[in-house]
Scaffold this motif. Structure first.
Motif, PDB file in Angstrom:
ATOM      1  N   UNK A 120       5.577   9.474  -7.847  1.00 47.25           N
ATOM      2  CA  UNK A 120       4.663   8.668  -7.029  1.00 47.25           C
ATOM      3  C   UNK A 120       3.193   8.957  -7.336  1.00 47.25           C
ATOM      4  N   UNK A 121       2.872  10.171  -7.767  1.00 48.83           N
ATOM      5  CA  UNK A 121       1.475  10.498  -8.099  1.00 48.83           C
ATOM      6  C   UNK A 121       0.988   9.741  -9.336  1.00 48.83           C
ATOM      7  N   UNK A 122       1.921   9.137 -10.072  1.00 48.51           N
ATOM      8  CA  UNK A 122       1.560   8.347 -11.256  1.00 48.51           C
ATOM      9  C   UNK A 122       1.454   6.854 -10.939  1.00 48.51           C
ATOM     10  N   UNK A 123       1.513   6.535  -9.638  1.00 48.68           N
ATOM     11  CA  UNK A 123       1.449   5.136  -9.205  1.00 48.68           C
ATOM     12  C   UNK A 123       0.299   4.929  -8.243  1.00 48.68           C
ATOM     13  N   UNK A 124      -0.121   3.681  -8.168  1.00 49.82           N
ATOM     14  CA  UNK A 124      -1.101   3.265  -7.170  1.00 49.82           C
ATOM     15  C   UNK A 124      -0.514   2.064  -6.442  1.00 49.82           C
ATOM     16  N   UNK A 125      -0.927   1.891  -5.187  1.00 54.15           N
ATOM     17  CA  UNK A 125      -0.451   0.774  -4.388  1.00 54.15           C
ATOM     18  C   UNK A 125      -1.656   0.052  -3.815  1.00 54.15           C
ATOM     19  N   UNK A 126      -1.724  -1.250  -4.039  1.00 54.04           N
ATOM     20  CA  UNK A 126      -2.826  -2.082  -3.562  1.00 54.04           C
ATOM     21  C   UNK A 126      -2.288  -3.008  -2.480  1.00 54.04           C
ATOM     22  N   UNK A 127      -2.960  -3.009  -1.327  1.00 53.80           N
ATOM     23  CA  UNK A 127      -2.548  -3.869  -0.233  1.00 53.80           C
ATOM     24  C   UNK A 127      -3.713  -4.298   0.626  1.00 53.80           C
ATOM     25  N   UNK A 128      -3.413  -5.120   1.621  1.00 53.34           N
ATOM     26  CA  UNK A 128      -4.468  -5.728   2.429  1.00 53.34           C
ATOM     27  C   UNK A 128      -4.549  -5.207   3.860  1.00 53.34           C
ATOM     28  N   UNK A 129      -3.622  -4.325   4.255  1.00 55.31           N
ATOM     29  CA  UNK A 129      -3.675  -3.791   5.621  1.00 55.31           C
ATOM     30  C   UNK A 129      -3.444  -2.285   5.616  1.00 55.31           C
ATOM     31  N   UNK A 130      -3.737  -1.672   6.740  1.00 55.85           N
ATOM     32  CA  UNK A 130      -3.660  -0.220   6.845  1.00 55.85           C
ATOM     33  C   UNK A 130      -2.297   0.359   6.518  1.00 55.85           C
ATOM     34  N   UNK A 131      -1.210  -0.333   6.889  1.00 59.88           N
ATOM     35  CA  UNK A 131       0.121   0.224   6.619  1.00 59.88           C
ATOM     36  C   UNK A 131       0.385   0.339   5.122  1.00 59.88           C
ATOM     37  N   UNK A 132      -0.268  -0.483   4.310  1.00 55.76           N
ATOM     38  CA  UNK A 132      -0.123  -0.375   2.858  1.00 55.76           C
ATOM     39  C   UNK A 132      -0.735   0.938   2.358  1.00 55.76           C
ATOM     40  N   UNK A 133      -1.933   1.226   2.824  1.00 61.74           N
ATOM     41  CA  UNK A 133      -2.621   2.459   2.419  1.00 61.74           C
ATOM     42  C   UNK A 133      -1.894   3.676   2.975  1.00 61.74           C
ATOM     43  N   UNK A 134      -1.383   3.562   4.206  1.00 62.65           N
ATOM     44  CA  UNK A 134      -0.638   4.663   4.811  1.00 62.65           C
ATOM     45  C   UNK A 134       0.642   4.943   4.021  1.00 62.65           C
ATOM     46  N   UNK A 135       1.317   3.901   3.556  1.00 59.35           N
ATOM     47  CA  UNK A 135       2.532   4.090   2.755  1.00 59.35           C
ATOM     48  C   UNK A 135       2.203   4.822   1.455  1.00 59.35           C
ATOM     49  N   UNK A 136       1.107   4.430   0.817  1.00 59.21           N
ATOM     50  CA  UNK A 136       0.691   5.096  -0.422  1.00 59.21           C
ATOM     51  C   UNK A 136       0.420   6.573  -0.155  1.00 59.21           C
ATOM     52  N   UNK A 137      -0.316   6.850   0.898  1.00 59.48           N
ATOM     53  CA  UNK A 137      -0.649   8.242   1.238  1.00 59.48           C
ATOM     54  C   UNK A 137       0.631   9.040   1.510  1.00 59.48           C
ATOM     55  N   UNK A 138       1.537   8.466   2.281  1.00 62.19           N
ATOM     56  CA  UNK A 138       2.787   9.164   2.631  1.00 62.19           C
ATOM     57  C   UNK A 138       3.654   9.428   1.401  1.00 62.19           C
ATOM     58  N   UNK A 139       3.580   8.538   0.425  1.00 67.02           N
ATOM     59  CA  UNK A 139       4.389   8.679  -0.795  1.00 67.02           C
ATOM     60  C   UNK A 139       3.763   9.629  -1.806  1.00 67.02           C
ATOM     61  N   UNK A 140       2.456   9.888  -1.676  1.00 66.51           N
ATOM     62  CA  UNK A 140       1.757  10.683  -2.671  1.00 66.51           C
ATOM     63  C   UNK A 140       1.183   9.837  -3.791  1.00 66.51           C
ATOM     64  N   UNK A 141       1.055   8.539  -3.542  1.00 62.92           N
ATOM     65  CA  UNK A 141       0.459   7.616  -4.509  1.00 62.92           C
ATOM     66  C   UNK A 141      -0.986   7.328  -4.098  1.00 62.92           C
ATOM     67  N   UNK A 142      -1.722   6.756  -4.991  1.00 66.43           N
ATOM     68  CA  UNK A 142      -3.094   6.362  -4.699  1.00 66.43           C
ATOM     69  C   UNK A 142      -3.082   4.984  -4.034  1.00 66.43           C
ATOM     70  N   UNK A 143      -3.817   4.818  -2.953  1.00 65.93           N
ATOM     71  CA  UNK A 143      -3.856   3.553  -2.232  1.00 65.93           C
ATOM     72  C   UNK A 143      -5.226   2.934  -2.244  1.00 65.93           C
ATOM     73  N   UNK A 144      -5.272   1.623  -2.480  1.00 65.07           N
ATOM     74  CA  UNK A 144      -6.528   0.877  -2.443  1.00 65.07           C
ATOM     75  C   UNK A 144      -6.342  -0.306  -1.502  1.00 65.07           C
ATOM     76  N   UNK A 145      -7.273  -0.449  -0.578  1.00 63.01           N
ATOM     77  CA  UNK A 145      -7.255  -1.546   0.378  1.00 63.01           C
ATOM     78  C   UNK A 145      -8.154  -2.672  -0.114  1.00 63.01           C
ATOM     79  N   UNK A 146      -7.606  -3.892  -0.118  1.00 65.72           N
ATOM     80  CA  UNK A 146      -8.385  -5.095  -0.417  1.00 65.72           C
ATOM     81  C   UNK A 146      -8.354  -5.929   0.863  1.00 65.72           C
ATOM     82  N   UNK A 147      -9.375  -5.785   1.706  1.00 64.19           N
ATOM     83  CA  UNK A 147      -9.351  -6.446   3.012  1.00 64.19           C
ATOM     84  C   UNK A 147      -9.379  -7.973   2.919  1.00 64.19           C
ATOM     85  N   UNK A 148      -8.736  -8.579   3.906  1.00 65.44           N
ATOM     86  CA  UNK A 148      -8.789 -10.027   4.119  1.00 65.44           C
ATOM     87  C   UNK A 148      -9.285 -10.227   5.548  1.00 65.44           C
TER      88      UNK A 148
END
Length: 178
Positions: A120-148
């Motif tokens: 998971x540390x070799x992945x990033x997850x891009x999403x539009x809401x907080x639960x996306x970033x929280x999932x990335x953090x919980x998995x050990x991946x990098x999370x980027x939020x693109x707000x709408x």
């Protein structure tokens, strides 16, 4: 690509509100409309040899609003418009099911990474809401939020990295760790 970003092997995306315009409980492939620039960003990542994937909560299945066949039809349309993805993960559960896959739980990210043969540390997850970033953090991946417009202010404030659009999100990832 910067040497710092060389550990990045996959970029995973939320589907609705990130890659395509969010149509709540969409079971109709004809309603799929990609965000401007999504195909260009995905083609750039594929050209760099990075894996791509889509992870999507689909509680409409648990609620009886959608069938898995409808979800798969919409996902197939997303691929027709945006190109092939290396991995797809769908959580058909509702929030009340307390499953391990529904974001913000890390299950879909872990499953996608396992299927890709990466950590998971070799992945990033891009999403539009907080639960996306929280999932990335919980998995050990990098999370980027693109707000709408539906992204809450507190979700933006809590996100470790925020980008104006998909192109900027990928540029952040390719620069290396925050």
């Amino acid at each position: 690509m910067a040497s710092n970003a060389s550990q990045l092997k996959a970029v995973l995306f939320d589907r609705d509100g990130t890659l395509v315009i969010d149509v709540p409980y969409n079971g109709d492939p004809s309603k799929v409309k990609p965000f401007p620039g999504a195909r260009k960003v995905l083609d750039e990542l594929r050209g760099l040899g990075l894996a791509t994937g889509v992870l999507s909560n689909q509680s409409g299945v648990a609620r009886g609003i959608l069938t898995l066949d409808q979800v798969n039809s919409v996902n197939n349309r997303v691929e027709e418009l945006l190109g092939p993805f290396d991995v797809w993960e769908v959580c058909p559960h509702s929030a009340e099911d307390s499953c391990r896959c529904r974001k913000p739980a890390p299950g879909m990210i872990h499953s996608a990474c396992d299927r890709l043969g990466i950590h998971a540390s070799e992945a990033a997850f891009i999403g539009d809401i907080g639960s996306d970033v929280e999932a990335a953090r919980a998995a050990g991946a990098r999370g980027v939020l693109v707000p709408t417009p539906v992204t809450r202010e507190e979700e933006v404030a809590a996100a470790p990295e925020v980008a104006a659009d998909l192109e900027q999100a990928v540029a952040l990832l390719l620069k290396g760790p925050a």
